[in-house]
Design a protein around this motif. Structure first.
Motif, short mmCIF file in Angstrom:
data_model
loop_
_atom_site.label_atom_id
_atom_site.label_comp_id
_atom_site.label_asym_id
_atom_site.label_seq_id
_atom_site.Cartn_x
_atom_site.Cartn_y
_atom_site.Cartn_z
N ARG A 135 40.99 40.77 34.08
CA ARG A 135 40.58 39.96 32.92
C ARG A 135 41.39 38.66 32.84
O ARG A 135 40.84 37.58 32.64
CB ARG A 135 40.75 40.75 31.61
N GLY A 172 33.60 48.05 38.06
CA GLY A 172 32.18 47.95 37.80
C GLY A 172 31.64 46.58 38.17
O GLY A 172 32.39 45.65 38.49
N SER A 173 30.31 46.45 38.12
CA SER A 173 29.67 45.20 38.52
C SER A 173 30.06 44.04 37.61
O SER A 173 30.01 42.88 38.02
CB SER A 173 28.15 45.36 38.55
N GLU A 174 30.50 44.34 36.36
CA GLU A 174 30.91 43.25 35.45
C GLU A 174 32.14 42.51 36.00
O GLU A 174 32.27 41.29 35.83
CB GLU A 174 31.17 43.77 34.03
N VAL A 175 33.00 43.24 36.71
CA VAL A 175 34.18 42.59 37.31
C VAL A 175 33.75 41.72 38.49
O VAL A 175 34.16 40.57 38.62
CB VAL A 175 35.22 43.66 37.76
N TYR A 176 32.89 42.29 39.31
CA TYR A 176 32.35 41.52 40.45
C TYR A 176 31.72 40.21 39.97
O TYR A 176 32.02 39.12 40.47
CB TYR A 176 31.32 42.39 41.18
N HIS A 177 30.87 40.31 38.94
CA HIS A 177 30.15 39.12 38.46
C HIS A 177 31.08 38.13 37.76
O HIS A 177 30.85 36.92 37.81
CB HIS A 177 28.99 39.53 37.56
N ALA A 178 32.14 38.65 37.12
CA ALA A 178 33.10 37.76 36.44
C ALA A 178 33.72 36.76 37.42
O ALA A 178 34.05 35.64 37.05
CB ALA A 178 34.19 38.58 35.76
N ASP A 181 30.12 35.12 40.24
CA ASP A 181 29.18 34.20 39.58
C ASP A 181 29.84 32.85 39.33
O ASP A 181 29.17 31.82 39.28
CB ASP A 181 28.67 34.78 38.26
N GLU A 196 26.43 49.73 41.25
CA GLU A 196 27.25 49.31 40.11
C GLU A 196 28.74 49.35 40.37
O GLU A 196 29.54 49.04 39.49
CB GLU A 196 26.92 50.19 38.88
N ARG A 197 29.17 49.78 41.56
CA ARG A 197 30.60 49.98 41.80
C ARG A 197 31.06 49.19 43.02
O ARG A 197 30.38 49.12 44.05
CB ARG A 197 30.93 51.46 42.02
#
Length: 252
Positions: A135, A172-178, A181, A196-197
């Motif tokens: 984060r 999770g994919s939210e970390v990848y996209h953070a 992207d 998702e992992r």
């Protein structure tokens, strides 16, 4: 190896000037009982406050610190403080990085899987330490810390401390996209597992951020906090556990 191991921790092996001192603790050496055994330095994890204070005093004596470390209340953000402003503070400031341009002021962060990052100038007249979980990294904690040192990035030295390694850090994919992207060049720091992992390489992500800023002299300690049960606390592995500290200061 980018660190010199001692009984209770490691001294970074990096080209910092001799007036700069830095140390990263392990779990070895203090008085805390399980699940905080032994050298827990955090007051916020459920350990006995008196024992934590004992551990902090013991560490200060072991390292012959010039003063008590300026501890932080870490929130996985990107706030950076001047540690000299908080030497006698009643409560720890809320921040995830600290810098000092004042001799004998000890900057510190605590970790138990997140990445501690040390920075210093070529002349050793300014130092910093950042707590870089995913984060904080994504929000720009390293950019903010480099900016606080007010020195051209090419004249900084960086050291990446022990953290959860790329074979253990499943996200999770939210970390990848953070990250991806925002910057496609960070994709190699992720290994695809399922839809998702992912496995993430914190040190690679930090190194990329530093290089983008212009920091060229980067050293890293490859130890994995998750896999080295004897030496390190790991929040991901153990849940309730202690915290290590990474400290930096410079002499007059």
């Amino acid at each position: 190896m980018n660190a010199q191991w001692h009984n209770h921790g490691l001294r970074p092996q990096w080209p910092a000037p001799s007036r700069v001192s830095a140390f990263s603790t392990t779990r070895l050496g203090g008085n805390s009982a399980a699940p905080f055994a032994e050298l827990n330095l955090a007051l916020h994890v459920g350990d006995e406050a008196a024992v934590v204070e004992e551990n902090r005093t013991w560490l200060a004596t072991q390292l012959q610190l010039p003063g008590p470390p300026v501890w932080l209340t870490q929130v996985h953000g990107c706030e950076v403080i001047d540690a000299a402003d908080f030497v006698n503070a009643q409560a720890p400031p809320q921040a995830d990085a600290a810098f000092s341009q004042t001799p004998n002021v000890v900057c510190a962060v605590m970790t138990a899987d997140c990445l501690p990052v040390l920075l210093c100038t070529q002349h050793g007249d300014a130092v910093a330490v950042a707590h870089a979980g995913w984060r904080g990294l994504a929000q720009g904690v390293l950019e903010a810390t480099v900016q606080a040192l007010k020195t051209p990035a090419s004249r900084l030295y960086a050291w990446l401390g022990p953290c959860i390694g790329p074979s253990a850090y499943e996200v999770g994919s939210e970390v990848y996209h953070a990250f991806v992207d925002q910057d496609r060049q960070t994709a190699p720091a992720f290994t695809y597992l399922t839809q998702e992992r992912w496995l993430a390489d914190l040190q690679a992500l930090a190194q990329h951020r530093l290089q983008q800023l212009g920091v060229v002299n980067i050293s890293a300690e490859p130890s994995c906090t998750f896999h080295d049960l004897r030496r390190f606390f790991s929040y991901r592995r153990d849940g309730q556990t202690g915290r290590m500290a990474t400290l930096i200061w410079f002499a007059p």
